[in-house]
Design a protein around this motif. Structure first.
Motif, PDB file in Angstrom:
ATOM      1  N   ILE A 342       0.833  -1.201   0.000  1.00  0.00           N
ATOM      2  CA  ILE A 342       0.000   0.000   0.000  1.00  0.00           C
ATOM      3  C   ILE A 342       0.865   1.247   0.000  1.00  0.00           C
ATOM      4  O   ILE A 342       0.630   2.208  -0.751  1.00  0.00           O
ATOM      5  N   ARG A 343       1.882   1.229   0.851  1.00  0.00           N
ATOM      6  CA  ARG A 343       2.767   2.392   0.921  1.00  0.00           C
ATOM      7  C   ARG A 343       3.490   2.613  -0.407  1.00  0.00           C
ATOM      8  O   ARG A 343       3.632   3.753  -0.887  1.00  0.00           O
ATOM      9  N   GLY A 344       3.957   1.508  -1.009  1.00  0.00           N
ATOM     10  CA  GLY A 344       4.675   1.636  -2.287  1.00  0.00           C
ATOM     11  C   GLY A 344       3.792   2.175  -3.395  1.00  0.00           C
ATOM     12  O   GLY A 344       4.209   3.052  -4.171  1.00  0.00           O
ATOM     13  N   HIS A 345       2.562   1.695  -3.489  1.00  0.00           N
ATOM     14  CA  HIS A 345       1.649   2.167  -4.523  1.00  0.00           C
ATOM     15  C   HIS A 345       1.295   3.644  -4.308  1.00  0.00           C
ATOM     16  O   HIS A 345       1.160   4.409  -5.280  1.00  0.00           O
ATOM     17  N   ALA A 346       1.124   4.046  -3.034  1.00  0.00           N
ATOM     18  CA  ALA A 346       0.813   5.446  -2.769  1.00  0.00           C
ATOM     19  C   ALA A 346       1.961   6.353  -3.183  1.00  0.00           C
ATOM     20  O   ALA A 346       1.758   7.413  -3.812  1.00  0.00           O
ATOM     21  N   GLU A 347       3.191   5.956  -2.838  1.00  0.00           N
ATOM     22  CA  GLU A 347       4.338   6.771  -3.228  1.00  0.00           C
ATOM     23  C   GLU A 347       4.516   6.792  -4.756  1.00  0.00           C
ATOM     24  O   GLU A 347       4.897   7.829  -5.336  1.00  0.00           O
ATOM     25  N   LEU A 348       4.254   5.638  -5.396  1.00  0.00           N
ATOM     26  CA  LEU A 348       4.358   5.591  -6.859  1.00  0.00           C
ATOM     27  C   LEU A 348       3.336   6.516  -7.508  1.00  0.00           C
ATOM     28  O   LEU A 348       3.635   7.230  -8.483  1.00  0.00           O
ATOM     29  N   ALA A 349       2.123   6.539  -6.949  1.00  0.00           N
ATOM     30  CA  ALA A 349       1.089   7.415  -7.519  1.00  0.00           C
ATOM     31  C   ALA A 349       1.448   8.876  -7.328  1.00  0.00           C
ATOM     32  O   ALA A 349       1.164   9.723  -8.198  1.00  0.00           O
ATOM     33  N   LEU A 350       2.087   9.198  -6.210  1.00  0.00           N
ATOM     34  CA  LEU A 350       2.480  10.597  -5.982  1.00  0.00           C
ATOM     35  C   LEU A 350       3.580  11.042  -6.938  1.00  0.00           C
ATOM     36  O   LEU A 350       3.710  12.237  -7.241  1.00  0.00           O
ATOM     37  N   ARG A 351       4.388  10.094  -7.440  1.00  0.00           N
ATOM     38  CA  ARG A 351       5.471  10.449  -8.363  1.00  0.00           C
ATOM     39  C   ARG A 351       5.027  10.434  -9.844  1.00  0.00           C
ATOM     40  O   ARG A 351       5.841  10.654 -10.733  1.00  0.00           O
ATOM     41  N   HIS A 352       3.771  10.146 -10.110  1.00  0.00           N
ATOM     42  CA  HIS A 352       3.286  10.068 -11.495  1.00  0.00           C
ATOM     43  C   HIS A 352       3.401  11.453 -12.149  1.00  0.00           C
ATOM     44  O   HIS A 352       2.998  12.468 -11.562  1.00  0.00           O
ATOM     45  N   PRO A 353       3.982  11.513 -13.383  1.00  0.00           N
ATOM     46  CA  PRO A 353       4.229  12.828 -14.006  1.00  0.00           C
ATOM     47  C   PRO A 353       2.965  13.528 -14.462  1.00  0.00           C
ATOM     48  O   PRO A 353       2.948  14.750 -14.616  1.00  0.00           O
ATOM     49  N   GLU A 354       1.898  12.807 -14.699  1.00  0.00           N
ATOM     50  CA  GLU A 354       0.689  13.454 -15.194  1.00  0.00           C
ATOM     51  C   GLU A 354       0.016  14.236 -14.059  1.00  0.00           C
ATOM     52  O   GLU A 354       0.135  13.885 -12.892  1.00  0.00           O
ATOM     53  N   PRO A 355      -0.674  15.310 -14.402  1.00  0.00           N
ATOM     54  CA  PRO A 355      -1.330  16.108 -13.353  1.00  0.00           C
ATOM     55  C   PRO A 355      -2.422  15.302 -12.627  1.00  0.00           C
ATOM     56  O   PRO A 355      -3.165  14.537 -13.243  1.00  0.00           O
ATOM     57  N   VAL A 356      -2.456  15.474 -11.305  1.00  0.00           N
ATOM     58  CA  VAL A 356      -3.415  14.778 -10.431  1.00  0.00           C
ATOM     59  C   VAL A 356      -4.201  15.841  -9.675  1.00  0.00           C
ATOM     60  O   VAL A 356      -3.628  16.829  -9.194  1.00  0.00           O
ATOM     61  N   ILE A 367      -2.663   8.413   2.676  1.00  0.00           N
ATOM     62  CA  ILE A 367      -2.455   6.963   2.585  1.00  0.00           C
ATOM     63  C   ILE A 367      -0.999   6.621   2.846  1.00  0.00           C
ATOM     64  O   ILE A 367      -0.677   5.675   3.580  1.00  0.00           O
ATOM     65  N   ALA A 368      -0.079   7.388   2.318  1.00  0.00           N
ATOM     66  CA  ALA A 368       1.351   7.131   2.535  1.00  0.00           C
ATOM     67  C   ALA A 368       1.721   7.327   3.996  1.00  0.00           C
ATOM     68  O   ALA A 368       2.472   6.529   4.582  1.00  0.00           O
ATOM     69  N   ALA A 369       1.207   8.408   4.605  1.00  0.00           N
ATOM     70  CA  ALA A 369       1.536   8.676   6.015  1.00  0.00           C
ATOM     71  C   ALA A 369       0.978   7.588   6.933  1.00  0.00           C
ATOM     72  O   ALA A 369       1.666   7.084   7.835  1.00  0.00           O
ATOM     73  N   GLU A 370      -0.280   7.214   6.723  1.00  0.00           N
ATOM     74  CA  GLU A 370      -0.884   6.211   7.593  1.00  0.00           C
ATOM     75  C   GLU A 370      -0.267   4.839   7.373  1.00  0.00           C
ATOM     76  O   GLU A 370      -0.111   4.055   8.322  1.00  0.00           O
ATOM     77  N   SER A 371       0.119   4.541   6.128  1.00  0.00           N
ATOM     78  CA  SER A 371       0.783   3.259   5.894  1.00  0.00           C
ATOM     79  C   SER A 371       2.156   3.233   6.555  1.00  0.00           C
ATOM     80  O   SER A 371       2.595   2.188   7.042  1.00  0.00           O
ATOM     81  N   ALA A 372       2.835   4.387   6.556  1.00  0.00           N
ATOM     82  CA  ALA A 372       4.132   4.456   7.261  1.00  0.00           C
ATOM     83  C   ALA A 372       3.937   4.249   8.756  1.00  0.00           C
ATOM     84  O   ALA A 372       4.706   3.540   9.418  1.00  0.00           O
ATOM     85  N   ARG A 373       2.869   4.884   9.331  1.00  0.00           N
ATOM     86  CA  ARG A 373       2.587   4.695  10.762  1.00  0.00           C
ATOM     87  C   ARG A 373       2.205   3.255  11.053  1.00  0.00           C
ATOM     88  O   ARG A 373       2.602   2.677  12.070  1.00  0.00           O
TER      89      ARG A 373
END
Length: 547
Positions: A342-356, A367-373
């Motif tokens: 979950i953490r990896g997918h969240a970080e990957l989505a945040l690095r996506h070059p297309e506008p979000v 999602i990344a913060a809570e998965s890290a916790r």
């Protein structure tokens, strides 16, 4: 001192009636018959509790024996002493009564012969009254100490006493003369005390010339015999009490051997480390001490049944804890992979070059913060499960000073609003243990101080090494730990009230105490408003922990 002569029963009549025959009025303040002050049965003033309370006040608690053996021995000696005293008093009273009766028989057999010999002694022709203190009497066939007196018109006109020599004179005081004159002329024996002669039994009869003849026999022999009996009783009973006390102590000690064995079994059970998960209770009361026909046997059998119930309960508890530990370990291990995904997918989505969209970006950040916790929580649970299972830790020399410096640097970076102080010795402090786990102790204590105190709080880290022990203490001047929370602060999932902090799963301090215990040490806390101190004691060279 002169005692008034009295006949049997006369004293009761005198006490019951006044001089004129009227009833004597009750003394002022005396309770009336049937009143509550008289102590009638059933009232609180005369109940058994009243005497028990008086006994407790009379005998200080510190003087009472504490052990059962001492109590039984003392009780045996006291009962025997009371029995001996009762027998002794009865024997003395019986002897006195018997000897007094013999004296009365001798007095009756004398028939007034001795005072009769005083009738014509010293009686001159001048008509003057003779001197009662200088008379001559016929002492033949009279026992030594026999007293005789002649009274005429209520006055003593002659008195004499038989002695070993020829001297029969006796000096009578006015009180003695009055007491002799008060002896009833009835031929019965009465008690009389003369200041010059002592205690006597006397009898008064009427003479031939209108006078009164008083004959007395001394009670000195009776008193001497009673005193000798008392001395013999004291020696015999004293020796008997000593021998009975020693024999009773030996007998009580021998009789209480089964109780001592039961107590030894109970003591051996209390020494078992039941809090460490041990469920086997090998100690049992021997079968010889479980006979239900005796009180000690009933206690032994009850103790064995209780130990069986405790062993069964411990086994069930241990099995439940083992299942819970396996579940925590398995769940933590199994959760690591999906949480990491979950953490990896969240970080990957945040690095996506297309506008979000901005909302999606915020959701991915959460999602990344809570998965890290969650990853940290899973790691903590897995660590606790491994420590509970007794997994061995690394044993190497650890520079605790460097470890504390690094932990404080990390805490200063995470909490710049706090004031961080160090109190370290000049020489480096080294211990034997697991460096990663020891760093976790310091980091968790500092994180706890940062999370549960407001900015501006002073946090001091102290490190001391004395002998075979190293002390790591973290002190803050924050608001302190509430009293209800203080007792459970090291338990798992214990969280501070939301007014203080809403972060953390409540595992930091439980990891501190678990790691300290795994190193053979301990963790404690003391807190009050303005001063909270967490102290961890670690042995410098801990023994390997048994799995």
């Amino acid at each position: 001192m002169v005692k008034r002569a009295y006949a049997p029963g006369a004293d009761r009549a005198d006490r019951a009636d006044g001089a004129d025959g009227a009833p004597v009025p009750e003394a002022a303040g005396a309770p009336a018959p049937g009143s509550a002050k008289e102590g009638t049965p059933g009232t609180a003033a005369s109940g058994p509790g009243r005497w028990r309370s008086r006994l407790r006040r009379a005998v200080p608690r510190t003087l009472l024996p504490r052990s059962l053996r001492a109590r039984l021995t003392c009780g045996l000696v006291v009962l025997l002493a009371i029995s001996c005293a009762a027998v002794g008093i009865a024997a003395v009273l019986g002897l006195r009564a018997f000897l007094t009766e013999r004296v009365d028989q001798q007095l009756a057999e004398s028939g007034g012969r001795f005072p009769a010999s005083l009738e014509h002694e010293g009686q001159g022709t001048s008509g003057k009254e003779p001197d009662a203190d200088n008379v001559h009497a016929d002492t033949r066939r009279q026992a030594p100490g026999t007293f005789g007196a002649r009274l005429l018109q209520g006055k003593v006109t002659a008195a004499a006493v038989v002695r070993s020599g020829s001297d029969t004179s006796v000096t009578l005081s006015d009180a003695d003369r009055a007491a002799i004159a008060a002896v009833p002329v009835d031929g019965h024996c009465h008690a009389l005390e003369l200041s010059s002669l002592g205690d006597y039994r006397v009898s008064a009869i009427a003479g031939d010339d209108g006078d009164v003849l008083v004959t007395g026999m001394s009670l000195r022999g009776v008193e001497d015999a009673a005193k000798r009996l008392i001395a013999v009783e004291a020696a015999v009973f004293g020796g008997a009490l000593v021998v009975a006390g020693a024999a009773g102590a030996f007998w009580v000690r021998w009789s209480l051997r089964p109780l001592r064995r039961v107590a030894t079994t109970a003591s051996s059970v209390t020494a078992l480390p039941l809090d460490s998960g041990a469920v086997a209770l090998p100690a049992r009361v021997p079968d010889a001490d479980t006979d239900p026909r005796s009180e000690v046997g009933q206690v032994g059998a009850s103790l064995n049944r209780m130990l069986g119930h405790v062993e069964s309960a411990l086994a069930k508890r241990q099995a439940g804890e083992e299942r819970l530990r396996r579940f925590a370990a398995d769940a933590s291990h199994e959760l690591r992979t999906p949480v990491a995904a979950i953490r990896g997918h969240a970080e990957l989505a945040l690095r996506h070059p297309e506008p979000v969209p901005a909302g999606v970006t915020r959701a991915l950040d959460r999602i990344a913060a809570e998965s890290a916790r969650m990853t940290g929580m899973v790691d903590d649970l897995l660590l606790l499960a491994r420590l509970d299972a007794g997994r061995p830790l690394a044993r190497e020399s650890v520079d605790l000073t460097r470890l504390v410096l690094d932990a404080v640097d990390d805490a200063r970076a995470a909490g710049p609003g706090h004031r961080w102080n160090l109190d370290l010795p000049e020489e480096p402090v080294a211990v034997t243990g697991d460096a990663h786990r020891l760093h976790q102790i310091a980091a968790n204590l500092l994180a706890n101080a940062r999370a549960h105190t407001p900015e501006g709080t002073r946090v001091t880290v102290r490190l001391r090494q004395t002998g075979a022990t190293t002390e790591l203490a973290v002190t803050d001047d924050g608001p302190g730990i509430p009293e209800p929370l203080r007792a459970s602060v090291f338990e798992r999932f214990t969280r501070a009230p939301q007014t203080r902090s809403g972060h953390g799963a409540g595992l930091g301090l439980s990891i501190v105490t678990a790691v300290a215990d795994a190193h053979g040490g301990s963790a404690t806390v003391s807190s009050r408003p303005g001063a909270t101190t967490f102290t961890v004691l670690l042995p410098n060279d801990p023994a390997p922990r048994k799995p």
